[in-house]
Design a protein around this motif. Structure first.
Motif, short mmCIF file in Angstrom:
data_model
loop_
_atom_site.label_atom_id
_atom_site.label_comp_id
_atom_site.label_asym_id
_atom_site.label_seq_id
_atom_site.Cartn_x
_atom_site.Cartn_y
_atom_site.Cartn_z
N ILE A 20 0.84 -0.98 -0.03
CA ILE A 20 -0.07 0.00 -0.06
C ILE A 20 0.94 1.35 -0.03
O ILE A 20 1.40 1.79 1.08
N ARG A 70 -8.46 -1.39 2.56
CA ARG A 70 -7.46 -1.35 1.61
C ARG A 70 -6.43 -2.64 2.07
O ARG A 70 -5.81 -3.37 1.00
N TYR A 81 -3.63 7.35 4.49
CA TYR A 81 -4.83 6.93 5.30
C TYR A 81 -4.57 7.11 6.64
O TYR A 81 -5.41 7.46 7.36
N ASP A 104 -8.23 -5.90 1.01
CA ASP A 104 -8.08 -5.98 -0.69
C ASP A 104 -6.82 -6.74 -0.73
O ASP A 104 -6.81 -7.88 -1.66
#
Length: 70
Positions: free
Chosen positions: A16, A34, A22, A37
């Motif tokens: 990420i 996220r 975030y 995912d």
């Protein structure tokens, strides 16, 4: 602010790249989504079973949920 250790942040940054955004936005749910995912992607790429990377991401996910509980 989202509670996440430096080691967890460093590990997740491989998957990420915008992790800092975030955390700075204090957007826990979208951050967790996220990470999820990436966990799902790992599972799908390994015959529907997580490998060691997927299990580590799941452990980090669980830890973040625990550390940020209200």
């Amino acid at each position: 602010m989202i509670i996440v250790s430096d080691d967890e942040k460093k590990y997740l940054k491989k998957y990420i790249s915008d992790i800092d955004e975030y955390i700075e936005k204090d957007d826990l749910q979208n951050f967790l989504d996220r990470i999820d995912d990436e966990i799902v992607s790992n599972i799908l790429g390994n015959d529907d079973e997580p490998n060691s990377e997927g299990r580590k991401m799941q452990k980090i996910y669980d830890n973040i949920v625990y550390e940020n509980r209200n």
